[in-house]
Design a protein around this motif. Structure first.
Motif, PDB file in Angstrom:
ATOM      1  N   ALA A  15       0.837  -1.206   0.000  1.00  0.00           N
ATOM      2  CA  ALA A  15       0.000   0.000   0.000  1.00  0.00           C
ATOM      3  C   ALA A  15       0.871   1.255   0.000  1.00  0.00           C
ATOM      4  N   GLU A  16       1.953   1.253   0.783  1.00  0.00           N
ATOM      5  CA  GLU A  16       2.860   2.406   0.818  1.00  0.00           C
ATOM      6  C   GLU A  16       3.515   2.634  -0.543  1.00  0.00           C
ATOM      7  N   THR A  17       3.915   1.549  -1.182  1.00  0.00           N
ATOM      8  CA  THR A  17       4.525   1.659  -2.504  1.00  0.00           C
ATOM      9  C   THR A  17       3.531   2.255  -3.497  1.00  0.00           C
ATOM     10  N   LEU A  18       2.286   1.786  -3.453  1.00  0.00           N
ATOM     11  CA  LEU A  18       1.263   2.308  -4.367  1.00  0.00           C
ATOM     12  C   LEU A  18       0.931   3.763  -4.055  1.00  0.00           C
ATOM     13  N   ARG A  19       0.885   4.132  -2.775  1.00  0.00           N
ATOM     14  CA  ARG A  19       0.662   5.544  -2.398  1.00  0.00           C
ATOM     15  C   ARG A  19       1.737   6.436  -3.005  1.00  0.00           C
ATOM     16  N   ALA A  20       2.982   5.982  -2.923  1.00  0.00           N
ATOM     17  CA  ALA A  20       4.097   6.754  -3.480  1.00  0.00           C
ATOM     18  C   ALA A  20       3.959   6.879  -4.998  1.00  0.00           C
ATOM     19  N   ARG A  21       3.546   5.814  -5.657  1.00  0.00           N
ATOM     20  CA  ARG A  21       3.366   5.860  -7.113  1.00  0.00           C
ATOM     21  C   ARG A  21       2.244   6.815  -7.502  1.00  0.00           C
ATOM     22  N   ALA A  23       1.304   9.438  -5.666  1.00  0.00           N
ATOM     23  CA  ALA A  23       1.793  10.777  -5.326  1.00  0.00           C
ATOM     24  C   ALA A  23       2.763  11.322  -6.367  1.00  0.00           C
ATOM     25  N   ASN A  24       3.630  10.460  -6.911  1.00  0.00           N
ATOM     26  CA  ASN A  24       4.628  10.953  -7.864  1.00  0.00           C
ATOM     27  C   ASN A  24       4.166  10.882  -9.323  1.00  0.00           C
ATOM     28  N   GLY A  25       2.930  10.416  -9.548  1.00  0.00           N
ATOM     29  CA  GLY A  25       2.373  10.406 -10.898  1.00  0.00           C
ATOM     30  C   GLY A  25       2.658   9.159 -11.707  1.00  0.00           C
ATOM     31  N   THR A  26       3.375   8.190 -11.123  1.00  0.00           N
ATOM     32  CA  THR A  26       3.613   6.934 -11.829  1.00  0.00           C
ATOM     33  C   THR A  26       2.280   6.231 -12.099  1.00  0.00           C
ATOM     34  N   LEU A  27       1.354   6.364 -11.152  1.00  0.00           N
ATOM     35  CA  LEU A  27      -0.021   5.886 -11.335  1.00  0.00           C
ATOM     36  C   LEU A  27      -0.917   7.132 -11.403  1.00  0.00           C
ATOM     37  N   PRO A  28      -1.148   7.648 -12.602  1.00  0.00           N
ATOM     38  CA  PRO A  28      -1.957   8.868 -12.718  1.00  0.00           C
ATOM     39  C   PRO A  28      -3.443   8.597 -12.485  1.00  0.00           C
ATOM     40  N   PRO A  29      -4.239   9.666 -12.298  1.00  0.00           N
ATOM     41  CA  PRO A  29      -5.681   9.498 -12.120  1.00  0.00           C
ATOM     42  C   PRO A  29      -6.290   8.654 -13.248  1.00  0.00           C
ATOM     43  N   LYS A  30      -7.256   7.845 -12.860  1.00  0.00           N
ATOM     44  CA  LYS A  30      -8.004   6.947 -13.748  1.00  0.00           C
ATOM     45  C   LYS A  30      -7.220   5.716 -14.185  1.00  0.00           C
ATOM     46  N   SER A  31      -5.999   5.516 -13.655  1.00  0.00           N
ATOM     47  CA  SER A  31      -5.216   4.324 -13.989  1.00  0.00           C
ATOM     48  C   SER A  31      -5.836   3.097 -13.333  1.00  0.00           C
ATOM     49  N   ALA A  54      -7.764  -2.351  -0.505  1.00  0.00           N
ATOM     50  CA  ALA A  54      -8.803  -1.907   0.422  1.00  0.00           C
ATOM     51  C   ALA A  54      -8.318  -0.729   1.268  1.00  0.00           C
ATOM     52  N   ALA A  55      -7.061  -0.768   1.702  1.00  0.00           N
ATOM     53  CA  ALA A  55      -6.500   0.332   2.499  1.00  0.00           C
ATOM     54  C   ALA A  55      -6.471   1.621   1.683  1.00  0.00           C
ATOM     55  N   LEU A  56      -6.090   1.523   0.419  1.00  0.00           N
ATOM     56  CA  LEU A  56      -6.046   2.711  -0.445  1.00  0.00           C
ATOM     57  C   LEU A  56      -7.451   3.216  -0.765  1.00  0.00           C
ATOM     58  N   ARG A  57      -8.379   2.287  -0.872  1.00  0.00           N
ATOM     59  CA  ARG A  57      -9.781   2.675  -1.098  1.00  0.00           C
ATOM     60  C   ARG A  57     -10.301   3.418   0.133  1.00  0.00           C
TER      61      ARG A  57
END
Length: 77
Positions: A15-21, A23-31, A54-57
């Motif tokens: 979850a922390e790794t995905l949060r960072a992605r 935040a830095n735009g590696t995973l942009p909105p709607k991805s 689920a945590a990110l949701r």
């Protein structure tokens, strides 16, 4: 694959790794955030990936649509 800290749950580290992605735009909105891809990338079971999603949701960073998948939200919370 990341090297996991054995003193903390894997789902929290994912979850922390995905949060960072997000935040830095590696995973942009709607991805699309694919459970299958995350399982392969991190070498973990589907249940572990689902806990991370689920945590990110719960944090408002992802929205899940039944039959379509989980997507990065369009606005920061």
């Amino acid at each position: 694959m990341i090297e996991f800290d054995p003193t903390r749950p894997k789902w929290q580290q994912i979850a922390e790794t995905l949060r960072a992605r997000i935040a830095n735009g590696t995973l942009p909105p709607k991805s699309l955030v694919s459970e299958v891809q995350l399982e392969a990338e991190f070498g973990v079971a589907r249940g572990t990936v689902r806990k991370a999603i689920a945590a990110l949701r719960d944090d408002g960073l992802l929205v899940t649509t039944p039959g379509m998948g989980s997507f990065v939200t369009t606005s920061e919370q």
